[in-house]
Design an enzyme around this catalytic site. Structure first.
Site, PDB file in Angstrom:
ATOM      1  N   ASP A 123       0.823  -1.206   0.000  1.00 37.84           N
ATOM      2  CA  ASP A 123       0.000   0.000   0.000  1.00 37.84           C
ATOM      3  C   ASP A 123       0.864   1.266   0.000  1.00 37.84           C
ATOM      4  O   ASP A 123       1.903   1.313   0.679  1.00 37.84           O
ATOM      5  CB  ASP A 123      -0.860  -0.023   1.271  1.00 37.84           C
ATOM      6  CG  ASP A 123      -1.899   1.069   1.297  1.00 37.84           C
ATOM      7  OD1 ASP A 123      -2.764   1.059   0.418  1.00 37.84           O
ATOM      8  OD2 ASP A 123      -1.840   1.931   2.198  1.00 37.84           O
TER       9      ASP A 123
ATOM     10  N   GLU B 103      15.394 -14.025   0.964  1.00 39.52           N
ATOM     11  CA  GLU B 103      16.071 -14.802   2.012  1.00 39.52           C
ATOM     12  C   GLU B 103      15.180 -15.934   2.528  1.00 39.52           C
ATOM     13  O   GLU B 103      15.643 -16.839   3.198  1.00 39.52           O
ATOM     14  CB  GLU B 103      16.418 -13.884   3.197  1.00 39.52           C
ATOM     15  CG  GLU B 103      17.652 -13.038   2.946  1.00 39.52           C
ATOM     16  CD  GLU B 103      17.736 -11.842   3.894  1.00 39.52           C
ATOM     17  OE1 GLU B 103      18.626 -11.025   3.686  1.00 39.52           O
ATOM     18  OE2 GLU B 103      16.884 -11.724   4.816  1.00 39.52           O
TER      19      GLU B 103
HETATM   20  C1  NOJ Z   1      -4.460   3.041  -0.879  1.00 38.51           C
HETATM   21  C2  NOJ Z   1      -5.545   2.042  -0.654  1.00 38.51           C
HETATM   22  O1  NOJ Z   1      -5.837   1.407  -1.865  1.00 38.51           O
HETATM   23  C3  NOJ Z   1      -6.727   2.795  -0.091  1.00 38.51           C
HETATM   24  O2  NOJ Z   1      -7.879   2.009  -0.028  1.00 38.51           O
HETATM   25  C4  NOJ Z   1      -6.343   3.324   1.271  1.00 38.51           C
HETATM   26  O3  NOJ Z   1      -7.395   4.099   1.774  1.00 38.51           O
HETATM   27  C5  NOJ Z   1      -5.085   4.183   1.181  1.00 38.51           C
HETATM   28  N1  NOJ Z   1      -4.062   3.565   0.396  1.00 38.51           N
HETATM   29  C6  NOJ Z   1      -4.511   4.466   2.550  1.00 38.51           C
HETATM   30  O4  NOJ Z   1      -3.942   3.316   3.091  1.00 38.51           O
END
Ligand code: NOJ
Length: 571
Positions: free
Chosen positions: A210, A266
């Protein structure tokens, strides 16, 4: 001359795989509480395998206050109780592997929830051992009541938040309840690499990472400069005339990607997949995968595919750019839909023909294709009023943006203001609650009103359906290794209309160990026009092996007809 044999290892599983993206909350509820769960997913694995996918990716399943539905983690080592427990995740992983499939988890490294015990400790005093785990800073004079600098978060609001008790500001690249971890602290890096390794040892085959481009900020905390960008785009991260160069895609991030890759290699087995959620210019985001050689993330999403106009010209230009920036052995990841954006068929004006053509493009391009649950049956964006939204992002906008602007913002951001509309329950059948949860339960989000006509059950029985189109293209992609492994060459043939996107996928000059008996070369023709057109055949003796229509066109002499919005593969 004896053909060179390219060893099987040069085509690790992740390079040829196809990924089905599940939003766990919305896929299948096994215990009747109206919320999807891991055991629900287990019960649907045969569906995903029979459709033809080889890998699943789960949006976050770890413990969380669920303000941002799992993208605000409060415990990286436990499954959220509403989805089950760690044993259920173990079971799911085993069931996936017993079907010869793979599973990716979603890992939020950039930030935690503000209710994570690390942050709670960090807030206690200025000198507690966890203080430096987050990005704390004194405010500007007088009295430190002005934020440390001009940094804004990813959604255009203030990124610094004042903490009364300790009189300092903390940085959050996303919502205020998602404080950023401080990756300049070696303890944080070590701990988070420990998390990465933990779930790999547990059996995960990799991660979707993310907002990974946000994990490092400028160490000198310099202001973000002005820029010309008002609204952010997939390749333009700034917004409201302010660049994000000090808060996003910092060069130190790129070197950390190598550490992550090394950490995964690893572990046994070393072949895992790390795919990053990044935005920025195509050449820059490629660097997340390695500068000179592929020693960073295995792949990154190229969100530009979502913004590209649905025309042959648009995709030709995009493919040219991607082939330049991601030459083999690099490979981009493509997704047209996800849990943050308007559902693809709704972007395409509800047209099934266009959705089929879109599927043909996604499954024949040189990319790792990701399909969002329900995309295969053309699930549409639901209209859920902002006031009733469950999405934690919506109130943030609702409180700050004048009411009349909200629908406009929702449209231009492709659904990013209220994301409930693309997260509604999976439509399995035409029974009450669409088979997502028990008929007497209340699903966490309302099922789309069209579930009686748009559902898995009816589409499975209809050979002309979008579902069966996905299935056919997924089968052909598995059968013809040229499609999953070959290089891509755009074609411009004499007499070919500009409304048709044409390319060749070819494995040359090698003969691969383990490759199928199928030809090493296939041709893809995608007609973006709503009229039929005559296509010159690129070489004699070719036959259409799959089409977005049920019957395939016949090559007669040296040409064939493509029907409106038809996509075909010739071999
Ligand atoms: C991107 C994710 O896809 C989204 O759903 C989220 O709200 C934000 N990152 C924050 O983590």
């Amino acid at each position: 001359m004896k053909p060179e044999v390219k060893p099987q290892e040069s085509f690790p599983w992740w390079k040829t795989t196809t990924v089905y993206h599940i939003y766990p909350r919305s896929f299948k509820d096994s215990n009747g509480d109206g919320i999807g769960d891991l055991r629900g997913i287990v019960s649907c694995l045969d569906y995903i395998r029979d459709l033809g996918f080889q890998t699943i990716w789960l949006s976050p399943v770890f413990a969380s206050p669920q303000v941002d539905f799992g993208y605000d983690v409060s415990d990286y080592f436990s499954v959220a109780p509403e989805y089950g427990n760690n044993e259920d995740l173990k079971l799911l992983i085993e069931e996936v592997h017993s079907r010869d499939m793979k599973i990716l988890l979603d890992l939020v490294l950039n930030h935690t929830s503000d209710r994570h015990p690390w942050f709670l400790v960090s807030c206690e005093s200025r000198d507690n051992p966890k203080r430096d785990w987050y990005v704390w800073r004194d405010g500007r004079k007088p009295g430190g009541k002005a934020p440390p600098n001009n940094w804004r978060n990813e959604i255009g609001g203030a990124g610094w938040h004042y903490h009364e008790k300790t009189g300092q500001w903390y940085w959050a690249a996303f919502l205020p309840c998602q404080p950023d971890l401080n990756y300049r602290n070696p303890e944080v890096r070590e701990t988070m690499i420990g998390v990465v390794k933990h779930w790999l040892r547990f059996g995960a085959d990799g991660y979707r990472l993310d907002i990974i481009g946000n994990i490092f900020e400028d160490p000198l905390f310099r202001n973000n400069p002005m820029c010309l960008t008002f609204l952010p785009g997939s390749d333009k991260p700034g917004m409201l005339f302010r660049s994000h160069v000090m808060t996003k895609n910092h060069p130190d991030t790129i070197s950390f990607m190598k550490e992550l890759r090394k950490a995964t290699e690893e572990e046994e087995p070393p072949q895992r997949l790390l795919v990053g959620e990044v935005s920025g210019e195509t050449g820059l985001i490629r660097e997340f995968c390695g500068k000179e050689k592929p020693d960073g993330l295995h792949s990154v999403f190229t969100f530009k595919v979502m913004d590209t106009p649905f025309t042959a010209k648009g995709f030709r230009k995009l493919i040219e750019e991607l082939e330049t920036c991601f030459p083999d052995p690099f490979i981009p990841a493509w997704a047209f839909s996800n849990h943050d954006r308007t559902r693809r068929i709704s972007v395409l004006g509800g047209s099934i023909e266009k959705a089929k053509l879109n599927a043909a493009l996604l499954l024949t391009a040189r990319a790792i294709p990701f399909v969002y649950y329900g995309e295969e049956i053309g699930m549409e964006q639901s209209q859920i009023p902002m006031k009733e939204a469950k999405d934690g992002l919506t109130p943030y906008f609702y409180r700050r943006v004048p009411r009349f602007l909200l629908p406009i913002l929702q449209k231009i951001s492709m659904g990013a203001v209220n994301r409930d509309g693309c997260r509604t329950p999976m439509q399995w059948n035409d029974e009450s609650n669409a088979g997502f949860t028990s008929p007497d339960a209340e699903p966490w989000l309302p099922v789309n009103v069209n579930y009686k006509s748009v559902n898995v059950k009816s589409q499975k029985n209809d050979p002309h359906s979008l579902y069966n189109c996905y299935r056919r293209f997924l089968r052909v992609r598995r059968e013809y290794t040229a499609l999953s492994r070959g290089g891509l060459h755009l074609l411009s043939l004499p007499g070919l209309s500009k409304g048709v996107l044409a390319f060749k996928r070819e494995i040359t000059p090698v003969v691969e160990a383990g490759a199928s008996e199928k030809p090493n070369r296939v041709y893809v023709f995608l007609n973006f026009m709503k009229k039929r057109t005559r296509i010159p055949s690129p070489e004699p003796g070719l036959k259409a092996v799959v089409s977005t229509y049920l019957d395939v066109p016949k090559v007669e002499g040296d040409s064939f007809n493509l029907r409106p919005h038809e996509g075909v593969v010739l071999a």
